[in-house]
Design a protein around this motif. Structure first.
Motif, PDB file in Angstrom:
ATOM      1  N   SER A   9       0.854  -1.201   0.000  1.00 35.27           N
ATOM      2  CA  SER A   9       0.000   0.000   0.000  1.00 35.27           C
ATOM      3  C   SER A   9       0.889   1.251   0.000  1.00 35.27           C
ATOM      4  CB  SER A   9      -1.030  -0.034   1.135  1.00 35.27           C
ATOM      5  OG  SER A   9      -0.439   0.059   2.388  1.00 35.27           O
ATOM      6  N   HIS A  10       0.773   2.092   1.014  1.00 34.59           N
ATOM      7  CA  HIS A  10       1.445   3.396   0.965  1.00 34.59           C
ATOM      8  C   HIS A  10       2.729   3.415   1.820  1.00 34.59           C
ATOM      9  CE1 HIS A  10       1.303   7.698   0.251  1.00 34.59           C
ATOM     10  NE2 HIS A  10       1.497   7.919   1.529  1.00 34.59           N
ATOM     11  N   CYS A  13       6.111   5.948   1.864  1.00 36.38           N
ATOM     12  CA  CYS A  13       6.013   7.098   0.937  1.00 36.38           C
ATOM     13  C   CYS A  13       6.245   8.409   1.690  1.00 36.38           C
ATOM     14  CB  CYS A  13       4.646   7.134   0.280  1.00 36.38           C
ATOM     15  SG  CYS A  13       4.397   5.739  -0.806  1.00 36.38           S
ATOM     16  N   GLN A  15       5.367  11.446   0.750  1.00 36.18           N
ATOM     17  CA  GLN A  15       4.168  12.284   0.682  1.00 36.18           C
ATOM     18  C   GLN A  15       3.170  11.574  -0.217  1.00 36.18           C
ATOM     19  OE1 GLN A  15       6.733  13.303  -1.492  1.00 36.18           O
ATOM     20  NE2 GLN A  15       5.426  12.785  -3.229  1.00 36.18           N
ATOM     21  N   ARG A  16       2.049  12.214  -0.382  1.00 39.19           N
ATOM     22  CA  ARG A  16       0.996  11.582  -1.154  1.00 39.19           C
ATOM     23  C   ARG A  16       0.885  12.220  -2.532  1.00 39.19           C
ATOM     24  NH1 ARG A  16      -5.218  11.260   0.906  1.00 39.19           N
ATOM     25  NH2 ARG A  16      -6.056  10.327  -0.973  1.00 39.19           N
ATOM     26  N   CYS A  17       0.989  11.410  -3.579  1.00 42.32           N
ATOM     27  CA  CYS A  17       0.861  11.920  -4.940  1.00 42.32           C
ATOM     28  C   CYS A  17      -0.623  12.145  -5.241  1.00 42.32           C
ATOM     29  CB  CYS A  17       1.449  10.918  -5.926  1.00 42.32           C
ATOM     30  SG  CYS A  17       3.148  10.488  -5.495  1.00 42.32           S
ATOM     31  N   PHE A  19      -2.722  11.495  -7.501  1.00 41.03           N
ATOM     32  CA  PHE A  19      -3.606  10.478  -8.081  1.00 41.03           C
ATOM     33  C   PHE A  19      -3.707   9.232  -7.212  1.00 41.03           C
ATOM     34  CE2 PHE A  19       0.623  10.478 -10.015  1.00 41.03           C
ATOM     35  CZ  PHE A  19       1.104   9.265  -9.561  1.00 41.03           C
ATOM     36  N   CYS A  20      -2.940   9.182  -6.113  1.00 42.61           N
ATOM     37  CA  CYS A  20      -2.827   7.947  -5.329  1.00 42.61           C
ATOM     38  C   CYS A  20      -3.887   7.891  -4.231  1.00 42.61           C
ATOM     39  CB  CYS A  20      -1.438   7.845  -4.723  1.00 42.61           C
ATOM     40  SG  CYS A  20      -1.145   6.254  -3.939  1.00 42.61           S
ATOM     41  N   GLY A  57       3.766   1.599  -2.334  1.00 42.04           N
ATOM     42  CA  GLY A  57       4.620   2.174  -1.311  1.00 42.04           C
ATOM     43  C   GLY A  57       5.995   2.552  -1.831  1.00 42.04           C
ATOM     44  N   THR A  58       6.920   2.764  -0.902  1.00 46.52           N
ATOM     45  CA  THR A  58       8.298   3.137  -1.264  1.00 46.52           C
ATOM     46  C   THR A  58       9.255   2.265  -0.449  1.00 46.52           C
ATOM     47  OG1 THR A  58       7.534   5.398  -1.674  1.00 46.52           O
ATOM     48  CG2 THR A  58       9.914   5.073  -1.497  1.00 46.52           C
ATOM     49  N   ARG A  90      10.201   4.829  -5.901  1.00 45.25           N
ATOM     50  CA  ARG A  90      10.293   6.181  -6.465  1.00 45.25           C
ATOM     51  C   ARG A  90      11.737   6.458  -6.899  1.00 45.25           C
ATOM     52  NH1 ARG A  90       6.928  10.237  -4.366  1.00 45.25           N
ATOM     53  NH2 ARG A  90       8.782  11.543  -4.367  1.00 45.25           N
TER      54      ARG A  90
HETATM   55  S1  SF4 Z   1       1.913   6.984  -6.105  1.00 44.66           S
HETATM   56 FE1  SF4 Z   1       3.523   5.725  -5.200  1.00 44.66          FE
HETATM   57  S2  SF4 Z   1       4.921   7.199  -4.257  1.00 44.66           S
HETATM   58 FE2  SF4 Z   1       2.996   8.308  -4.649  1.00 44.66          FE
HETATM   59  S3  SF4 Z   1       1.849   8.117  -2.741  1.00 44.66           S
HETATM   60 FE3  SF4 Z   1       1.189   6.439  -4.052  1.00 44.66          FE
HETATM   61  S4  SF4 Z   1       2.466   4.661  -3.494  1.00 44.66           S
HETATM   62 FE4  SF4 Z   1       3.454   6.516  -2.685  1.00 44.66          FE
END
Ligand code: SF4
Length: 258
Positions: A9-10, A13, A15-17, A19-20, A57-58, A90
């Motif tokens: 999931s997240h 990360c 920060q939050r992109c 579109f996510c 996630g990252t 990322r």
């Molecule tokens: S798109 Fe990827 S990097 Fe951006 S918030 Fe969502 S999981 Fe994290």
């Protein structure tokens, strides 16, 4: 290729992109649980997996997180039950130390969430990095891993020139593989607010298919593997979709000649 997927999931990360869909993704499962269940499953299974693959996630956000995620799978690699590890991350969360750790942990494939090669689009998406960071990351990982670039189309502030450039630039970089995704508006995202306030208009289905076909043909002609075009159909996606060019058989439509 037999792949065992682990969804983060997240997790990790910074920060939050825009579109996510972090909120909904977090409802799916915490990463610790995903790792524990994967280990239990692989232990019981008689199959040999080419890769355990971490998606979402990252995973490279810190050396300790890399270790938390990858260490538990090392006994399977030593026992030849798993041949390697794939992760998606990322571009701005990679440096020489991280790459060395990934090599030590038998990572075989790195997927870079590039999304766009336009700095203006990357800024509009809140990605937090620019094209120069993508190139630095690509140069770092290319000598060590199979590298897959993840590219999106139909992002905020994107022009037709950006779309053309992203395809041509990807062909020039010639990664091992590519995933290409039309942007969708999901619930509880900044993009949903932008869409409802009239600041963002998704691609039509025809536009999404046109650009995806152009990308698919360009990558195939250049000898680049196309691992995925469009998001796979899922209950999660159907529940969370607000707007955008989505249909369950999108990939088939792109690959067909009609
Ligand atoms: S798109 Fe990827 S990097 Fe951006 S918030 Fe969502 S999981 Fe994290």
């Amino acid at each position: 290729m037999r792949i065992y997927p682990v969804f983060l999931s997240h997790a990790g990360c910074p920060q939050r992109c825009v579109f996510c869909n972090q909120h909904a993704a977090e409802k799916v499962k915490p990463w610790q649980q995903s790792v524990e269940e994967s280990i239990a499953y692989i232990e019981k299974s008689n199959l040999v997996y080419d890769e355990v693959a971490f998606y979402g996630g990252t995973p490279t956000s810190s050396l300790s997180f890399i270790s938390d995620l990858l260490e538990p799978f090392q006994p399977f690699i030593e026992a030849n039950k798993v041949r390697g590890i794939r992760l998606s991350t990322r571009p701005d969360e990679l440096d020489k130390t991280v790459v060395a750790a990934l090599v030590d942990y038998h990572v075989t494939t790195v997927e870079l969430g590039v999304e766009s090669f336009s700095d203006e689009v990357l800024d509009a998406c809140g990605r937090g990095y620019h094209r120069s960071d993508v190139l630095s990351a690509y140069e770092l990982v290319k000598p060590h891993f199979n590298v897959v670039l993840q590219i999106m189309v139909g992002l905020p502030k994107e022009t037709e020139e950006d779309r053309r450039f992203a395809i041509e630039y990807t062909v020039d970089l010639h990664p091992w593989g590519v995933r290409y995704f039309p942007t969708l508006v999901l619930r509880n995202t900044v993009l949903e607010k932008m869409y409802k306030d009239g600041y963002y208009k998704p691609l039509s289905m025809d536009e999404a298919i046109h650009w995806s076909k152009t990308a698919y043909n360009s990558f195939k002609n250049a000898g680049i593997r196309v691992l995925q075009v469009g998001l796979h159909s899922s209950e999660f996606l159907t529940d969370e979709l607000v707007a955008g060019p989505y249909v369950g058989n999108f990939g088939e439509l792109v690959r067909s000649d009609f």
